[in-house]
Enzyme design. Sequence first.
Site, PDB file in Angstrom:
ATOM      1  N   GLY A  18       0.828  -1.215   0.000  1.00 21.46           N
ATOM      2  CA  GLY A  18       0.000   0.000   0.000  1.00 21.46           C
ATOM      3  C   GLY A  18       0.857   1.257   0.000  1.00 21.46           C
ATOM      4  CB  ALA A  20       5.305   0.059  -2.684  1.00 22.13           C
ATOM      5  CG  ASP A  36      -2.457   0.951   7.726  1.00 23.08           C
ATOM      6  OD1 ASP A  36      -1.907   0.507   6.695  1.00 23.08           O
ATOM      7  OD2 ASP A  36      -2.558   0.289   8.783  1.00 23.08           O
ATOM      8  CG  ASP A  64     -10.866  -1.668  11.634  1.00 20.76           C
ATOM      9  OD1 ASP A  64     -10.850  -2.344  10.582  1.00 20.76           O
ATOM     10  OD2 ASP A  64     -11.065  -2.161  12.766  1.00 20.76           O
ATOM     11  CB  SER A 138      -3.139 -13.598  -2.999  1.00 27.26           C
ATOM     12  OG  SER A 138      -2.148 -14.567  -2.754  1.00 27.26           O
ATOM     13  CE1 TYR A 151      -3.951 -13.157   2.816  1.00 25.43           C
ATOM     14  CE2 TYR A 151      -3.361 -14.808   1.183  1.00 25.43           C
ATOM     15  CZ  TYR A 151      -3.295 -13.508   1.654  1.00 25.43           C
ATOM     16  OH  TYR A 151      -2.563 -12.562   0.971  1.00 25.43           O
ATOM     17  CE  LYS A 155      -5.659 -11.514   0.012  1.00 21.63           C
ATOM     18  NZ  LYS A 155      -5.676 -10.065  -0.189  1.00 21.63           N
ATOM     19  CB  THR A 188       5.262  -6.897   2.550  1.00 21.82           C
ATOM     20  OG1 THR A 188       4.469  -8.072   2.730  1.00 21.82           O
ATOM     21  CG2 THR A 188       5.137  -6.402   1.116  1.00 21.82           C
TER      22      THR A 188
HETATM   23  N1  LIG Z   1       3.193  -9.909   0.845  1.00 22.72           N
HETATM   24  C1  LIG Z   1       2.760 -10.882   0.075  1.00 22.72           C
HETATM   25  O1  LIG Z   1       3.490 -11.861  -0.214  1.00 22.72           O
HETATM   26  C2  LIG Z   1       1.410 -10.828  -0.521  1.00 22.72           C
HETATM   27  C3  LIG Z   1       0.431  -9.942  -0.069  1.00 22.72           C
HETATM   28  N2  LIG Z   1      -0.789  -9.911  -0.683  1.00 22.72           N
HETATM   29  C4  LIG Z   1      -1.827  -8.996  -0.279  1.00 22.72           C
HETATM   30  O2  LIG Z   1      -1.362  -7.677  -0.452  1.00 22.72           O
HETATM   31  C5  LIG Z   1      -2.040  -6.813   0.458  1.00 22.72           C
HETATM   32  C6  LIG Z   1      -1.021  -5.980   1.204  1.00 22.72           C
HETATM   33  O3  LIG Z   1      -0.207  -6.870   1.932  1.00 22.72           O
HETATM   34  P1  LIG Z   1       1.271  -6.536   2.413  1.00 22.72           P
HETATM   35  O4  LIG Z   1       1.641  -5.174   2.021  1.00 22.72           O
HETATM   36  O5  LIG Z   1       2.095  -7.660   2.027  1.00 22.72           O
HETATM   37  O6  LIG Z   1       1.024  -6.641   3.975  1.00 22.72           O
HETATM   38  P2  LIG Z   1       1.488  -5.752   5.213  1.00 22.72           P
HETATM   39  O7  LIG Z   1       1.086  -6.544   6.396  1.00 22.72           O
HETATM   40  O8  LIG Z   1       2.895  -5.337   5.058  1.00 22.72           O
HETATM   41  O9  LIG Z   1       0.588  -4.435   5.076  1.00 22.72           O
HETATM   42  C7  LIG Z   1      -0.783  -4.483   5.263  1.00 22.72           C
HETATM   43  C8  LIG Z   1      -1.252  -3.153   5.776  1.00 22.72           C
HETATM   44  O10 LIG Z   1      -2.679  -3.242   5.935  1.00 22.72           O
HETATM   45  C9  LIG Z   1      -3.017  -2.648   7.176  1.00 22.72           C
HETATM   46  N3  LIG Z   1      -4.268  -3.195   7.687  1.00 22.72           N
HETATM   47  C10 LIG Z   1      -4.488  -4.415   8.222  1.00 22.72           C
HETATM   48  N4  LIG Z   1      -5.751  -4.508   8.655  1.00 22.72           N
HETATM   49  C11 LIG Z   1      -6.347  -3.337   8.378  1.00 22.72           C
HETATM   50  C12 LIG Z   1      -7.643  -2.827   8.594  1.00 22.72           C
HETATM   51  N5  LIG Z   1      -8.582  -3.543   9.229  1.00 22.72           N
HETATM   52  N6  LIG Z   1      -7.934  -1.570   8.178  1.00 22.72           N
HETATM   53  C13 LIG Z   1      -6.972  -0.830   7.567  1.00 22.72           C
HETATM   54  N7  LIG Z   1      -5.728  -1.248   7.354  1.00 22.72           N
HETATM   55  C14 LIG Z   1      -5.414  -2.491   7.753  1.00 22.72           C
HETATM   56  C15 LIG Z   1      -1.843  -2.966   8.077  1.00 22.72           C
HETATM   57  O11 LIG Z   1      -1.805  -2.120   9.216  1.00 22.72           O
HETATM   58  C16 LIG Z   1      -0.682  -2.788   7.134  1.00 22.72           C
HETATM   59  O12 LIG Z   1      -0.206  -1.464   7.139  1.00 22.72           O
HETATM   60  C17 LIG Z   1      -2.884  -7.717   1.341  1.00 22.72           C
HETATM   61  O13 LIG Z   1      -4.208  -7.740   0.854  1.00 22.72           O
HETATM   62  C18 LIG Z   1      -2.248  -9.076   1.157  1.00 22.72           C
HETATM   63  O14 LIG Z   1      -3.174 -10.102   1.383  1.00 22.72           O
HETATM   64  C19 LIG Z   1      -1.062 -10.712  -1.769  1.00 22.72           C
HETATM   65  C20 LIG Z   1      -0.145 -11.588  -2.223  1.00 22.72           C
HETATM   66  C21 LIG Z   1       1.163 -11.733  -1.643  1.00 22.72           C
HETATM   67  C1  LIG Z   2       7.130 -17.413   4.940  1.00 24.91           C
HETATM   68  C2  LIG Z   2       5.771 -17.983   4.917  1.00 24.91           C
HETATM   69  C3  LIG Z   2       4.805 -17.072   4.300  1.00 24.91           C
HETATM   70  C4  LIG Z   2       3.434 -17.494   4.605  1.00 24.91           C
HETATM   71  C5  LIG Z   2       2.384 -16.740   3.930  1.00 24.91           C
HETATM   72  C6  LIG Z   2       2.542 -15.269   3.980  1.00 24.91           C
HETATM   73  C7  LIG Z   2       1.986 -14.446   3.096  1.00 24.91           C
HETATM   74  C8  LIG Z   2       1.279 -14.932   1.950  1.00 24.91           C
HETATM   75  C9  LIG Z   2       0.584 -14.079   1.190  1.00 24.91           C
HETATM   76  C10 LIG Z   2      -0.088 -14.526   0.015  1.00 24.91           C
HETATM   77  O1  LIG Z   2      -0.919 -13.822  -0.533  1.00 24.91           O
HETATM   78  C11 LIG Z   2       0.219 -15.866  -0.554  1.00 24.91           C
HETATM   79  C12 LIG Z   2       0.983 -15.728  -1.782  1.00 24.91           C
HETATM   80  C13 LIG Z   2       1.365 -16.794  -2.479  1.00 24.91           C
HETATM   81  C14 LIG Z   2       1.286 -18.216  -2.087  1.00 24.91           C
HETATM   82  C15 LIG Z   2       0.011 -18.919  -2.207  1.00 24.91           C
HETATM   83  C16 LIG Z   2      -0.020 -20.222  -2.405  1.00 24.91           C
HETATM   84  C17 LIG Z   2       1.166 -21.025  -2.666  1.00 24.91           C
HETATM   85  C18 LIG Z   2       0.878 -22.501  -2.705  1.00 24.91           C
HETATM   86  C19 LIG Z   2       1.922 -23.164  -3.541  1.00 24.91           C
HETATM   87  C20 LIG Z   2       2.034 -24.629  -3.324  1.00 24.91           C
HETATM   88  O2  LIG Z   2       1.326 -25.234  -2.522  1.00 24.91           O
HETATM   89  O3  LIG Z   2       2.914 -25.208  -3.951  1.00 24.91           O
END
Ligand SMILES: NC(=O)C1=CN([C@@H]2O[C@H](COP(=O)(O)OP(=O)(O)OC[C@H]3O[C@@H](n4cnc5c(N)ncnc54)[C@H](O)[C@@H]3O)[C@@H](O)[C@H]2O)C=CC1
Ligand SMILES: CCCCC/C=C\C=C\C(=O)C/C=C\C/C=C\CCCC(=O)O
Length: 262
Positions: A18, A20, A36, A64, A138, A151, A155, A188
């Site tokens: 968010g 970035a 946030d 929230d 995701s 989750y 998604k 992240t």
């Molecule tokens: N990091 C990853 O590998 C992946 C993340 N995502 C999705 O991307 C989105 C952003 O995730 P990230 O930046 O990685 O996570 P993050 O945990 O770094 O950031 C999430 C932000 O959302 C805020 N937040 C949480 N609950 C909230 C609420 N009730 N109201 C308002 N703000 C709230 C948090 O305070 C935080 O600032 C999420 O929807 C996550 O599911 C999807 C795929 C992969």
């Molecule tokens: C280090 C452990 C991380 C655990 C999960 C954390 C965040 C995940 C966020 C997502 O949105 C998930 C993103 C991708 C993976 C989803 C499924 C992978 C399943 C692949 C497999 O089973 O081989």
Amino acid sequence: MKVLGKVAVITGGARGFGKAFSEALLKRGAKVCFADIDVSGGQQSQRELAAKFGETSVHFVKCDVAKEEEFRDLFRECLSKFKKINIMVNNAGILDEAGWEKCIDVNMTAMMRGTYLALEKMNPENGGEGGTIINVSSFAGLYPAHFLPAYVATKHGILGFTRSLAMDPLYQSQGIQLATLCPAFASTNMVTDIIQGEAGSRQKILYPDVAIKITENMGICSVADITDGFIELVEKENCNGDVLLIDKKNGKQYQFVNKTTS
Ligand SMILES: NC(=O)C1=CN([C@@H]2O[C@H](COP(=O)(O)OP(=O)(O)OC[C@H]3O[C@@H](n4cnc5c(N)ncnc54)[C@H](O)[C@@H]3O)[C@@H](O)[C@H]2O)C=CC1
Ligand SMILES: CCCCC/C=C\C=C\C(=O)C/C=C\C/C=C\CCCC(=O)O
């Protein structure tokens, strides 16, 4: 869409994607209202972004997204400050398999609410100018993961909801486009806290050690990789119905290129 001069609302903007995405839009000349639940993180990001792009371009709102009134207030505040909303990014999301109801509230219900509120404000009949709505799903919106069942359900829901609204001729006639971003693992806090064993973070998923092994096989995207895909969607002339999957090994891949069954 040309980003210059547009106004964006981004949820979960204090950190991670968010933050970035906010920075990438500001760099291209948009004004950004980011929300946030984390007040100190939000204020810190507000200071950083305002120092780079000017106080008048960026505005943090404590919100929230799981609370309907706070979400409505976010839109009111954005309209009062920036007068319009052209881009809505439903990005806030959590992992919480033990508290799966909360996961549904934040990832699914709030995403739907944010989408409906944006559709209302972007509607030209209500004084809007059309716009683009990006919902952050995701890799887990397309594939199962036994360490994240709740989750994954949310998604998958985001994907189905966003693609369905994108097919509606009503929104198309209003100049509103809806697209879904599907990142795989990215660096992240959501991922890095689990790898680093941060207190409490491992309880958010099932089988954390299995999940960590999978990240080792799949690789972990940088936040810049995902931001690049996000900006590509926003800047496309037509992103309506697009589903953009991004993973470390294969990069950007558009899914469901034939958008309907007919
Ligand atoms: N990091 C990853 O590998 C992946 C993340 N995502 C999705 O991307 C989105 C952003 O995730 P990230 O930046 O990685 O996570 P993050 O945990 O770094 O950031 C999430 C932000 O959302 C805020 N937040 C949480 N609950 C909230 C609420 N009730 N109201 C308002 N703000 C709230 C948090 O305070 C935080 O600032 C999420 O929807 C996550 O599911 C999807 C795929 C992969
Ligand atoms: C280090 C452990 C991380 C655990 C999960 C954390 C965040 C995940 C966020 C997502 O949105 C998930 C993103 C991708 C993976 C989803 C499924 C992978 C399943 C692949 C497999 O089973 O081989």
